[in-house]
Design a protein around this motif. Sequence first.
Motif, PDB file in Angstrom:
ATOM      1  N   PRO A   1       0.809  -1.165  -0.164  1.00 36.89           N
ATOM      2  CA  PRO A   1       0.097  -0.246  -0.004  1.00 36.89           C
ATOM      3  C   PRO A   1       0.773   1.314   0.151  1.00 36.89           C
ATOM      4  CG  PRO A   1      -0.592  -1.324   1.666  1.00 36.89           C
ATOM      5  CD  PRO A   1       0.788  -2.000   1.096  1.00 36.89           C
ATOM      6  N   MET A   2       0.269   2.184  -0.599  1.00 38.78           N
ATOM      7  CA  MET A   2       1.184   3.693  -0.862  1.00 38.78           C
ATOM      8  C   MET A   2       0.425   4.661   0.199  1.00 38.78           C
ATOM      9  SD  MET A   2       3.311   5.566  -2.134  1.00 38.78           S
ATOM     10  CE  MET A   2       4.140   4.962  -3.443  1.00 38.78           C
ATOM     11  N   LEU A   3       1.145   5.464   0.755  1.00 40.06           N
ATOM     12  CA  LEU A   3       0.631   6.451   1.864  1.00 40.06           C
ATOM     13  C   LEU A   3       1.359   7.655   1.580  1.00 40.06           C
ATOM     14  CD1 LEU A   3      -1.828   6.589   3.834  1.00 40.06           C
ATOM     15  CD2 LEU A   3      -0.001   6.215   5.695  1.00 40.06           C
ATOM     16  N   LYS A   4       0.578   8.678   1.604  1.00 43.58           N
ATOM     17  CA  LYS A   4       1.446  10.073   1.177  1.00 43.58           C
ATOM     18  C   LYS A   4       1.377  10.714   2.651  1.00 43.58           C
ATOM     19  CE  LYS A   4       1.203  14.193  -1.319  1.00 43.58           C
ATOM     20  NZ  LYS A   4       2.450  14.536  -1.600  1.00 43.58           N
ATOM     21  N   ALA A   5       2.516  11.277   2.986  1.00 45.50           N
ATOM     22  CA  ALA A   5       2.916  12.008   4.114  1.00 45.50           C
ATOM     23  C   ALA A   5       3.079  13.481   3.961  1.00 45.50           C
ATOM     24  CB  ALA A   5       4.167  11.272   4.798  1.00 45.50           C
ATOM     25  N   SER A   6       2.713  14.316   4.555  1.00 41.98           N
ATOM     26  CA  SER A   6       2.728  15.718   4.670  1.00 41.98           C
ATOM     27  C   SER A   6       3.479  16.398   6.086  1.00 41.98           C
ATOM     28  CB  SER A   6       1.517  16.477   4.693  1.00 41.98           C
ATOM     29  OG  SER A   6       0.595  15.823   3.707  1.00 41.98           O
TER      30      SER A   6
ATOM     31  N   SER B   1       8.857  14.492  11.324  1.00 42.99           N
ATOM     32  CA  SER B   1       7.426  14.889  11.852  1.00 42.99           C
ATOM     33  C   SER B   1       6.727  14.922  10.731  1.00 42.99           C
ATOM     34  CB  SER B   1       7.418  15.845  12.788  1.00 42.99           C
ATOM     35  OG  SER B   1       7.928  15.675  14.039  1.00 42.99           O
ATOM     36  N   VAL B   2       5.750  14.196  10.474  1.00 49.73           N
ATOM     37  CA  VAL B   2       4.720  14.243   9.340  1.00 49.73           C
ATOM     38  C   VAL B   2       3.418  13.959   9.884  1.00 49.73           C
ATOM     39  CG1 VAL B   2       6.632  13.353   7.730  1.00 49.73           C
ATOM     40  CG2 VAL B   2       4.901  11.793   8.720  1.00 49.73           C
ATOM     41  N   ALA B   3       2.438  13.965   8.948  1.00 46.53           N
ATOM     42  CA  ALA B   3       0.990  13.783   9.088  1.00 46.53           C
ATOM     43  C   ALA B   3       0.465  12.927   8.005  1.00 46.53           C
ATOM     44  CB  ALA B   3       0.124  15.065   9.194  1.00 46.53           C
ATOM     45  N   VAL B   4      -0.470  11.945   7.954  1.00 48.51           N
ATOM     46  CA  VAL B   4      -0.905  11.365   7.106  1.00 48.51           C
ATOM     47  C   VAL B   4      -2.496  11.241   7.163  1.00 48.51           C
ATOM     48  CG1 VAL B   4       0.968   9.773   6.872  1.00 48.51           C
ATOM     49  CG2 VAL B   4      -1.098   9.146   8.602  1.00 48.51           C
ATOM     50  N   GLU B   5      -3.215  11.528   6.072  1.00 44.77           N
ATOM     51  CA  GLU B   5      -4.715  11.509   5.820  1.00 44.77           C
ATOM     52  C   GLU B   5      -5.294  10.263   6.510  1.00 44.77           C
ATOM     53  OE1 GLU B   5      -8.549  11.758   5.074  1.00 44.77           O
ATOM     54  OE2 GLU B   5      -7.538  10.269   3.822  1.00 44.77           O
ATOM     55  N   GLY B   6      -6.262  10.424   7.458  1.00 49.67           N
ATOM     56  CA  GLY B   6      -6.665   9.458   8.222  1.00 49.67           C
ATOM     57  C   GLY B   6      -7.410   8.358   7.604  1.00 49.67           C
ATOM     58  N   GLN B   7      -8.490   8.663   6.499  1.00 49.82           N
ATOM     59  CA  GLN B   7      -9.033   7.562   5.776  1.00 49.82           C
ATOM     60  C   GLN B   7      -8.145   6.970   4.974  1.00 49.82           C
ATOM     61  OE1 GLN B   7     -12.339   9.508   3.548  1.00 49.82           O
ATOM     62  NE2 GLN B   7     -13.525   9.845   5.371  1.00 49.82           N
ATOM     63  N   ALA B   8      -7.239   7.429   4.246  1.00 47.71           N
ATOM     64  CA  ALA B   8      -6.166   6.963   3.527  1.00 47.71           C
ATOM     65  C   ALA B   8      -5.385   5.800   4.484  1.00 47.71           C
ATOM     66  CB  ALA B   8      -5.332   7.967   3.008  1.00 47.71           C
TER      67      ALA B   8
END
Length: 213
Positions: A4-9, A41-48
Amino acid sequence: MMRPMLKASPRKAGCRGELHRLRRSGYVPASVYGKAFPPMSVAVEGQALQQALRRLDNHILELDIPGEGPHPVLIKEIQRDKVVGDNILHLDFFRISMTEPVRATVRIDLAGEPEGLGKGVVLQQTLESIELKAMPQDLPGAVTADVSRLVPGDTLTVADLAMPPGVTCLTDPDTLVVTVLEVQVPSEAEQEEMAAKADEGGVKESSGAKLSE
């Protein structure tokens, strides 16, 4: 199977107000670190994130890291809300190389059930996860313990668990995983007698209040 791929901000670290704002906006704060990499330090979208976790088969996913692009990471820790277990508060991602072994804690799944379970037979699972070492592509999402042939008095230890090829277990092999016990179940006549006594006696409850004299 593709990971799975997950984008971090990117996000600001050490700011409680920022963490609350992120969670209110549907994002989950996370940290990314590795042997030769400074922590980030990053954040990822909850639903993703939830979608990625449902597709995850061995704790490893591709994280699109800001300024660097996709990189394989191991989910080292998930911090969940104590009240709402599905609510993830924070994650730790560990950067890995697909050509080097990794260590990870994986859950123990029970398969089957002992004969008589719930009818005087009780199954106690005292260990829910073990630590494994393997190449990333060989790391399982879970290890299965077959309890279908156990009878009262039997136990399973870590040594009894079958490891997939290329996987080394780092947990003490003598650690107890499962115990099967037999408990005394009252006969129908005894149950009827106890029910009759309960009906006759009722239940007395004191309010704790006292009458004034």
